[in-house]
Design an enzyme around this catalytic site. Structure first.
Site, PDB file in Angstrom:
ATOM      1  N   MET A   1       0.872  -1.219   0.037  1.00  0.00           N
ATOM      2  CA  MET A   1       0.015   0.081   0.002  1.00  0.00           C
ATOM      3  C   MET A   1       0.910   1.008  -0.020  1.00  0.00           C
ATOM      4  O   MET A   1       1.694   1.474   1.019  1.00  0.00           O
ATOM      5  CB  MET A   1      -1.023   0.147   1.410  1.00  0.00           C
ATOM      6  CG  MET A   1      -2.013  -0.942   1.155  1.00  0.00           C
ATOM      7  SD  MET A   1      -3.139  -0.770   2.453  1.00  0.00           S
ATOM      8  CE  MET A   1      -2.258  -1.711   3.667  1.00  0.00           C
TER       9      MET A   1
ATOM     10  N   GLN B   1       7.701  -4.602  -4.026  1.00  0.00           N
ATOM     11  CA  GLN B   1       6.857  -4.828  -5.445  1.00  0.00           C
ATOM     12  C   GLN B   1       7.446  -3.510  -6.343  1.00  0.00           C
ATOM     13  O   GLN B   1       7.670  -2.436  -6.038  1.00  0.00           O
ATOM     14  CB  GLN B   1       5.490  -4.513  -4.997  1.00  0.00           C
ATOM     15  CG  GLN B   1       4.489  -4.604  -5.860  1.00  0.00           C
ATOM     16  CD  GLN B   1       3.092  -3.933  -6.182  1.00  0.00           C
ATOM     17  OE1 GLN B   1       2.965  -2.976  -5.471  1.00  0.00           O
ATOM     18  NE2 GLN B   1       2.158  -5.085  -5.797  1.00  0.00           N
TER      19      GLN B   1
ATOM     20  N   CYS C   1      -2.328  -2.062 -10.194  1.00  0.00           N
ATOM     21  CA  CYS C   1      -2.634  -0.502  -9.859  1.00  0.00           C
ATOM     22  C   CYS C   1      -3.637   0.160 -10.942  1.00  0.00           C
ATOM     23  O   CYS C   1      -3.433   0.251 -11.906  1.00  0.00           O
ATOM     24  CB  CYS C   1      -1.318   0.211  -9.673  1.00  0.00           C
ATOM     25  SG  CYS C   1      -1.827   1.816  -9.245  1.00  0.00           S
TER      26      CYS C   1
ATOM     27  N   HIS D   1      -6.614  -9.330  -6.637  1.00  0.00           N
ATOM     28  CA  HIS D   1      -7.581  -8.640  -5.887  1.00  0.00           C
ATOM     29  C   HIS D   1      -8.931  -8.896  -6.809  1.00  0.00           C
ATOM     30  O   HIS D   1      -8.982  -8.511  -7.964  1.00  0.00           O
ATOM     31  CB  HIS D   1      -7.044  -7.132  -6.096  1.00  0.00           C
ATOM     32  CG  HIS D   1      -8.224  -6.173  -5.620  1.00  0.00           C
ATOM     33  ND1 HIS D   1      -7.982  -4.742  -5.638  1.00  0.00           N
ATOM     34  CD2 HIS D   1      -9.382  -6.242  -4.945  1.00  0.00           C
ATOM     35  CE1 HIS D   1      -8.704  -4.294  -4.916  1.00  0.00           C
ATOM     36  NE2 HIS D   1      -9.689  -4.888  -4.743  1.00  0.00           N
TER      37      HIS D   1
ATOM     38  N   GLY E   1      -9.169  -8.425  -1.218  1.00  0.00           N
ATOM     39  CA  GLY E   1     -10.050  -7.771  -1.282  1.00  0.00           C
ATOM     40  C   GLY E   1     -11.215  -7.923  -0.382  1.00  0.00           C
ATOM     41  O   GLY E   1     -11.771  -8.843  -0.310  1.00  0.00           O
ATOM     42  N   ASP E   2     -11.347  -6.789   0.415  1.00  0.00           N
ATOM     43  CA  ASP E   2     -12.534  -6.930   1.706  1.00  0.00           C
ATOM     44  C   ASP E   2     -12.182  -7.663   2.691  1.00  0.00           C
ATOM     45  O   ASP E   2     -13.299  -8.245   3.024  1.00  0.00           O
ATOM     46  CB  ASP E   2     -13.971  -6.914   0.743  1.00  0.00           C
ATOM     47  CG  ASP E   2     -14.138  -5.827  -0.106  1.00  0.00           C
ATOM     48  OD1 ASP E   2     -13.319  -4.860  -0.238  1.00  0.00           O
ATOM     49  OD2 ASP E   2     -14.987  -5.862  -0.957  1.00  0.00           O
TER      50      ASP E   2
ATOM     51  N   ARG F   1      -6.536  -2.712   3.542  1.00  0.00           N
ATOM     52  CA  ARG F   1      -7.081  -1.541   4.408  1.00  0.00           C
ATOM     53  C   ARG F   1      -7.541  -1.716   6.010  1.00  0.00           C
ATOM     54  O   ARG F   1      -7.306  -0.881   6.798  1.00  0.00           O
ATOM     55  CB  ARG F   1      -8.453  -1.006   3.747  1.00  0.00           C
ATOM     56  CG  ARG F   1      -8.116  -0.244   2.304  1.00  0.00           C
ATOM     57  CD  ARG F   1      -9.094   0.059   1.351  1.00  0.00           C
ATOM     58  NE  ARG F   1      -9.927  -1.114   0.974  1.00  0.00           N
ATOM     59  CZ  ARG F   1     -10.855  -1.103   0.228  1.00  0.00           C
ATOM     60  NH1 ARG F   1     -11.616  -0.253  -0.137  1.00  0.00           N
ATOM     61  NH2 ARG F   1     -11.112  -2.511  -0.321  1.00  0.00           N
TER      62      ARG F   1
HETATM   63  C1  LIG Z   1      -3.747   3.474   0.337  1.00  0.00           C
HETATM   64  C2  LIG Z   1      -3.643   2.461  -0.612  1.00  0.00           C
HETATM   65  C3  LIG Z   1      -2.484   2.245  -1.435  1.00  0.00           C
HETATM   66  C4  LIG Z   1      -2.261   0.914  -2.169  1.00  0.00           C
HETATM   67  N1  LIG Z   1      -1.084   0.831  -2.918  1.00  0.00           N
HETATM   68  C5  LIG Z   1      -1.018  -0.176  -3.542  1.00  0.00           C
HETATM   69  C6  LIG Z   1       0.279  -0.612  -4.113  1.00  0.00           C
HETATM   70  O1  LIG Z   1       1.279   0.046  -3.996  1.00  0.00           O
HETATM   71  N2  LIG Z   1       0.414  -1.752  -4.824  1.00  0.00           N
HETATM   72  C7  LIG Z   1      -0.427  -2.524  -4.891  1.00  0.00           C
HETATM   73  O2  LIG Z   1      -0.537  -3.640  -5.490  1.00  0.00           O
HETATM   74  N3  LIG Z   1      -1.692  -2.297  -4.595  1.00  0.00           N
HETATM   75  C8  LIG Z   1      -1.796  -1.074  -3.805  1.00  0.00           C
HETATM   76  N4  LIG Z   1      -3.260  -0.880  -3.164  1.00  0.00           N
HETATM   77  C9  LIG Z   1      -4.145  -2.110  -3.237  1.00  0.00           C
HETATM   78  C10 LIG Z   1      -4.289  -3.067  -2.092  1.00  0.00           C
HETATM   79  O3  LIG Z   1      -2.946  -3.796  -2.053  1.00  0.00           O
HETATM   80  C11 LIG Z   1      -5.180  -4.009  -2.098  1.00  0.00           C
HETATM   81  O4  LIG Z   1      -5.301  -4.719  -3.237  1.00  0.00           O
HETATM   82  C12 LIG Z   1      -6.609  -3.066  -1.978  1.00  0.00           C
HETATM   83  O5  LIG Z   1      -6.729  -2.264  -1.110  1.00  0.00           O
HETATM   84  C13 LIG Z   1      -7.824  -4.296  -1.731  1.00  0.00           C
HETATM   85  O6  LIG Z   1      -7.568  -4.995  -0.610  1.00  0.00           O
HETATM   86  P1  LIG Z   1      -8.256  -4.597   0.896  1.00  0.00           P
HETATM   87  O7  LIG Z   1      -9.778  -4.536   0.562  1.00  0.00           O
HETATM   88  O8  LIG Z   1      -7.798  -5.686   1.974  1.00  0.00           O
HETATM   89  O9  LIG Z   1      -7.877  -3.236   1.314  1.00  0.00           O
HETATM   90  C14 LIG Z   1      -3.323   0.165  -2.277  1.00  0.00           C
HETATM   91  C15 LIG Z   1      -4.468   0.403  -1.432  1.00  0.00           C
HETATM   92  C16 LIG Z   1      -4.520   1.333  -0.774  1.00  0.00           C
HETATM   93  C17 LIG Z   1      -6.008   1.517   0.054  1.00  0.00           C
END
Ligand SMILES: Cc1cc2nc3c(=O)[nH]c(=O)nc-3n(C[C@H](O)[C@H](O)[C@H](O)COP(=O)(O)O)c2cc1C
Length: 330
Positions: free
Chosen positions: A19, A72, A102, A171, A205-206, A229
């Site tokens: 993230m 990454q 992304c 995701h 995801g979620d 998140r």
């Molecule tokens: C603030 C933020 C920054 C993120 N940056 C990246 C990143 O640098 N590389 C990546 O593959 N995904 C990034 N993501 C996506 C997350 O890795 C993840 O796929 C997405 O938040 C869904 O998962 P979650 O529901 O558990 O948050 C980012 C998500 C958030 C919220």
């Protein structure tokens, strides 16, 4: 038991998602302490790395205590990606992860991140070239597809595996969905159910409650959960999921003293790593969640997020301890 290359990552590992501006070394270390089995850095631009852009190279720092850690990178240019692999290797990560997910316009418009979902052949050939260029395990993080009409993730995952990708995190959204709607885990389960798949398939995801993690494991049959998140400002999420796996019961939420200890150590690690100015600035985003649920907290939070001086932020933590040490979190 899931394995990424030769790295044993345990039974249904919990992975800290990459993230941007969140998954830095101090935060990764806290997540690791609280049960994350694998952690990933935020995405790092291959173009930035090969130009030695200070902002990109700083993101390569890793602590011994957070291993196994994946760095990454993203990009769409073969030469830049291969050179980046060489730069990344010097930091000694355990895994190199490629970001093919992304959704942000400035990344996608260059054909990188989720942009590559429009060119699966390039996605596969880039992965193959990177696998051949390093002895480290290469993993991929991606989305279901570009849009609902182009979900070919079963075929894509198999092709990535065939060129040597050692694990795939998916995701459950398309690029077009960005972060909207609910993540759909059914297509990820289809990837896992493909009898030709033998590398770990991690769902993402979620996953925001221990019950959702159980569902991902038992109903969808995936090999691990990547968590984003739900961990921001709440590194205890990993241990809560693990406790629930083991006992079927919920752990009580972290106490005020545990939260203060995390906040203090987080800030100190960030200062040690980046210096006071950046350390103070970049830790701010976590405080809201660290102290979520405390009534009339605004005055304290404002002190934490407006001061540029670490002494003031530590003083605000002390005031919280003085005024709320008995507070019970729900
Ligand atoms: C603030 C933020 C920054 C993120 N940056 C990246 C990143 O640098 N590389 C990546 O593959 N995904 C990034 N993501 C996506 C997350 O890795 C993840 O796929 C997405 O938040 C869904 O998962 P979650 O529901 O558990 O948050 C980012 C998500 C958030 C919220």
């Amino acid at each position: 038991m899931a394995k990424i290359g030769n790295i044993d990552v345990g039974d249904f590992p919990l992975l800290l998602a990459p993230m941007e501006d969140v998954s830095d070394p101090p935060f990764r270390a806290l997540c690791k302490e609280h049960g994350a089995d694998v952690v990933y850095t935020e995405f790092i631009s291959s173009e930035g790395l090969i130009r030695d852009a200070a902002k990109s190279t700083m993101k390569l720092d890793i602590y011994e205590k957070e291993r196994p850690v994946g760095i990454q990178i993203f990009g769409a240019n073969l030469e830049s990606m291969l050179q980046s692999v060489e730069i990344v290797e010097k930091s000694g990560p355990d895994i190199i992860d490629i970001n093919f997910g992304c959704p942000v316009k400035k990344v996608v418009s260059k054909g990188a991140g989720a942009g590559i979902l429009k060119n699966i052949d390039l996605m596969v050939s880039l992965t193959e070239a990177m696998v051949k260029h390093t002895n480290l395990p290469v993993t991929v993080k991606t989305r279901l597809g570009w849009d609902n009409d182009s979900i070919k993730i079963v075929e894509v995952a198999e092709r990535l595996q065939d060129v040597g990708c050692k694990a795939i995190s998916i995701h459950g959204r398309t690029r077009v969905q960005m972060y909207k709607g609910e993540a759909n885990w059914a297509p990820i389960a289809e990837v896992k159910n493909n009898s030709r798949m033998h590398i770990p398939v991690f769902g993402n995801g979620d996953v925001d409650t221990p019950e959702r993690a159980v569902e991902m494991r038992d109903k969808f049959g995936l090999d691990g959960a990547m968590i984003g998140r739900a961990s921001i400002g709440y590194p205890w999420f990993f241990r809560e999921v693990k406790h629930y796996f083991e006992t079927g019961e919920h752990l009580p939420p972290p106490t005020m003293m545990e939260r203060l200890d995390a906040a203090r150590r987080h800030l100190q690690m960030a200062i040690d790593w980046k210096g006071e100015k950046l350390g103070v600035f970049e830790t701010r985003r976590h405080y809201t969640n660290y102290f979520k649920g405390i009534p009339h907290f605004k005055e304290y939070r404002m002190k934490m997020v407006t001061s540029d001086d670490a002494v003031d932020v530590f003083a605000a933590f002390d005031e919280v301890e003085r005024d709320f040490s008995d507070f019970q979190f729900a």
